[in-house]
Write a protein that holds these residues in place. Structure first.
Motif, PDB file in Angstrom:
ATOM      1  N   VAL A 154    -155.357  -8.515  28.934  1.00 32.91           N
ATOM      2  CA  VAL A 154    -153.844  -7.429  28.967  1.00 32.91           C
ATOM      3  C   VAL A 154    -152.812  -7.737  30.358  1.00 32.91           C
ATOM      4  O   VAL A 154    -153.537  -7.250  31.203  1.00 32.91           O
ATOM      5  N   HIS A 155    -152.066  -8.361  29.819  1.00 34.71           N
ATOM      6  CA  HIS A 155    -150.827  -9.285  30.986  1.00 34.71           C
ATOM      7  C   HIS A 155    -149.687  -8.625  30.642  1.00 34.71           C
ATOM      8  O   HIS A 155    -148.752  -8.539  29.540  1.00 34.71           O
ATOM      9  N   VAL A 156    -149.207  -7.857  32.401  1.00 36.38           N
ATOM     10  CA  VAL A 156    -147.851  -7.590  32.149  1.00 36.38           C
ATOM     11  C   VAL A 156    -147.246  -8.538  32.918  1.00 36.38           C
ATOM     12  O   VAL A 156    -147.373  -7.979  34.579  1.00 36.38           O
ATOM     13  N   ALA A 157    -146.331  -9.075  33.087  1.00 35.83           N
ATOM     14  CA  ALA A 157    -145.387  -9.966  34.059  1.00 35.83           C
ATOM     15  C   ALA A 157    -144.240  -9.610  33.784  1.00 35.83           C
ATOM     16  O   ALA A 157    -143.039  -9.009  32.976  1.00 35.83           O
ATOM     17  N   TYR A 158    -144.001  -9.137  35.201  1.00 36.84           N
ATOM     18  CA  TYR A 158    -142.207  -7.815  35.619  1.00 36.84           C
ATOM     19  C   TYR A 158    -141.459  -9.414  36.194  1.00 36.84           C
ATOM     20  O   TYR A 158    -141.618 -10.518  37.726  1.00 36.84           O
ATOM     21  N   PHE A 206    -142.354 -16.844  31.151  1.00 32.78           N
ATOM     22  CA  PHE A 206    -141.016 -15.575  30.604  1.00 32.78           C
ATOM     23  C   PHE A 206    -140.070 -16.501  29.807  1.00 32.78           C
ATOM     24  O   PHE A 206    -140.272 -17.225  29.508  1.00 32.78           O
ATOM     25  N   PRO A 207    -139.879 -15.978  28.666  1.00 32.53           N
ATOM     26  CA  PRO A 207    -138.808 -16.426  27.771  1.00 32.53           C
ATOM     27  C   PRO A 207    -137.774 -16.374  28.463  1.00 32.53           C
ATOM     28  O   PRO A 207    -136.992 -15.686  29.073  1.00 32.53           O
ATOM     29  N   GLU A 208    -136.858 -17.147  27.913  1.00 35.73           N
ATOM     30  CA  GLU A 208    -135.583 -17.478  28.164  1.00 35.73           C
ATOM     31  C   GLU A 208    -134.458 -16.222  28.029  1.00 35.73           C
ATOM     32  O   GLU A 208    -134.806 -15.686  26.887  1.00 35.73           O
ATOM     33  N   PRO A 209    -134.076 -15.879  29.470  1.00 34.21           N
ATOM     34  CA  PRO A 209    -133.583 -17.041  29.984  1.00 34.21           C
ATOM     35  C   PRO A 209    -133.910 -17.216  31.123  1.00 34.21           C
ATOM     36  O   PRO A 209    -133.864 -17.789  32.422  1.00 34.21           O
ATOM     37  N   LEU A 210    -135.137 -16.290  32.067  1.00 31.68           N
ATOM     38  CA  LEU A 210    -135.356 -16.415  32.317  1.00 31.68           C
ATOM     39  C   LEU A 210    -136.913 -17.587  33.119  1.00 31.68           C
ATOM     40  O   LEU A 210    -136.766 -18.641  33.580  1.00 31.68           O
ATOM     41  N   GLY A 211    -137.178 -18.126  31.935  1.00 34.96           N
ATOM     42  CA  GLY A 211    -137.996 -19.173  31.625  1.00 34.96           C
ATOM     43  C   GLY A 211    -139.023 -19.621  33.033  1.00 34.96           C
ATOM     44  O   GLY A 211    -140.098 -18.108  33.181  1.00 34.96           O
ATOM     45  N   VAL A 270    -137.352  -8.415  32.932  1.00 32.72           N
ATOM     46  CA  VAL A 270    -137.484  -8.823  31.746  1.00 32.72           C
ATOM     47  C   VAL A 270    -138.860  -8.020  31.876  1.00 32.72           C
ATOM     48  O   VAL A 270    -140.058  -8.658  33.016  1.00 32.72           O
ATOM     49  N   VAL A 271    -139.597  -7.562  31.130  1.00 36.27           N
ATOM     50  CA  VAL A 271    -141.086  -7.457  30.778  1.00 36.27           C
ATOM     51  C   VAL A 271    -142.015  -8.033  29.405  1.00 36.27           C
ATOM     52  O   VAL A 271    -141.204  -8.288  28.185  1.00 36.27           O
ATOM     53  N   ASP A 272    -143.225  -8.899  29.970  1.00 36.58           N
ATOM     54  CA  ASP A 272    -143.412  -9.720  28.899  1.00 36.58           C
ATOM     55  C   ASP A 272    -144.640  -9.576  28.652  1.00 36.58           C
ATOM     56  O   ASP A 272    -145.842  -9.131  30.629  1.00 36.58           O
ATOM     57  N   ALA A 286    -139.587  -7.184  26.977  1.00 36.27           N
ATOM     58  CA  ALA A 286    -138.233  -5.486  26.842  1.00 36.27           C
ATOM     59  C   ALA A 286    -137.339  -7.064  27.463  1.00 36.27           C
ATOM     60  O   ALA A 286    -137.611  -6.938  28.561  1.00 36.27           O
ATOM     61  N   SER A 287    -135.997  -6.489  27.283  1.00 31.84           N
ATOM     62  CA  SER A 287    -135.108  -6.811  28.605  1.00 31.84           C
ATOM     63  C   SER A 287    -133.643  -5.669  29.151  1.00 31.84           C
ATOM     64  O   SER A 287    -134.235  -5.468  27.644  1.00 31.84           O
TER      65      SER A 287
END
Length: 342
Positions: A154-158, A206-211, A270-272, A286-287
């Motif tokens: 499991v990965h959770v990226a902040y 990350f999903p856009e817009p962070l990239g 953004v939490v991925d 989630a953002s």
């Protein structure tokens, strides 16, 4: 349910004030409690229509009186290494649900370890880490899992554009640092493990817009405690954007300042969450805005579901085990935008 009285312990803190406002917005009667009577009275004078019940955390009788007749208690008072145990104990004596917003790993571990038997025996819901760090990630992981019962990792990226820590965050960090003797922690091979490895950086898309962003690897948060309590997984990895980690580490980073009518700062997040098994990955994201402010709708939504019986278990349980994760996440609009697996 709208007239139910809820105790907010630590109501005068930064997050506690957001929780009080969200409870009142949803029609709950609010009892403000904590260790400083004068600050509680000042809060009551500002917001109006709340009951004040001071209670030192080391006075079991005062805590019992603070919770008397209440429907539930939300603990917002850190360091939770000091407050969680006594307030959970008071909630169990009163037979009412307990929720907290603790991001301290050791305090979360203690809540599961020390209170699981009593909470299960009484059927009392106890939900630790029902906050941005812990609850949100746990719900995203659970939603991403879908029909899977286990995962390999499991990965959770902040992805935070900044992190202006509150005084409570700094105090909790000092307590955790002391309890770990300066060591770092990871969840690997099915257990929390302490180590002295150097901090490492890597890229995370990350999903856009962070990239694509540089992140601190193994920036271990409460997800490393909550997720393994109900997901069969040997490794939970969490990450934090470098700029936010540097803000947190700097002693001169100022506290968050309000930037809108709701009192939220201009911080965005953004939490991925990505789960992997057999070469297949699933993702839920989630953002939103302001990690402290968003904790209020998270914990109050959880509270409403507990009081209305929209739960999947009882006793001590994480957000993903206690609630229908996809339904919960969708209910957070407009505070949080979510992208879930189809």
């Amino acid at each position: 349910m709208g007239t139910a009285a809820v105790v907010v312990y630590g109501a005068t803190g930064h997050t506690g004030r957001f929780v009080v406002a969200e409870l009142r917005r949803r029609g709950f009667a609010v009892i403000v409690s904590g260790r400083d009577a004068s600050r509680l009275e000042a809060l009551a004078a500002r917001v109006g229509d709340v009951e004040v019940r001071p209670a030192p955390v080391d006075d079991a009788g005062a805590l019992d009186r603070a919770l008397a007749g209440a429907a539930a208690v939300v603990n917002c008072a850190g360091p939770f290494a000091v407050t969680a145990g006594p307030v959970v104990g008071a909630a169990l004596r009163a037979g009412i649900p307990y929720l907290d917003v603790a991001a301290e790993l050791e305090a979360n571990v203690a809540t599961f370890a020390d209170h699981a038997r009593a909470a299960a025996a009484s059927g009392t819901p106890v939900v630790p880490a029902m906050a941005f760090f812990g609850g949100l990630g746990d719900l995203l992981v659970t939603a991403a899992m879908g029909d899977w019962t286990s995962a390999e990792v499991v990965h959770v990226a902040y992805g935070l554009n900044s992190w202006h820590p509150t005084s409570g965050t700094r105090a909790a960090g000092r307590v955790s640092h002391e309890r770990r003797a300066g060591r770092r922690v990871r969840f690997a091979e099915g257990a929390l493990r302490y180590h002295d490895d150097a901090v490492a950086e890597q890229d995370w898309l990350f999903p856009e817009p962070l990239g694509r962003r540089s992140v601190i690897a193994e920036f271990t948060m409460a997800d490393a405690v909550t997720v393994p309590t109900h997901v069969a997984v040997p490794e939970v990895r969490t990450y934090m954007t470098v700029e936010a980690a540097r803000d947190l580490a700097a002693e001169d980073t100022p506290a968050p300042e309000p930037a809108d009518a709701l009192g939220r700062s201009d911080q965005t997040f953004v939490v991925d969450a990505v789960v992997g098994s057999g070469g297949v990955e699933r993702r839920a994201t989630a953002s939103g805005r302001d990690i402290y402010a968003v904790t209020a709708p998270l914990v109050v939504e959880a509270l409403q579901r507990v009081l209305s019986g929209r739960t999947r278990t009882s006793g001590v349980a994480s957000a993903g085990a206690m609630f229908d994760a996809p339904d919960f996440l969708r209910a957070l609009a407009p505070y949080v935008s979510v992208e879930l697996p189809r």
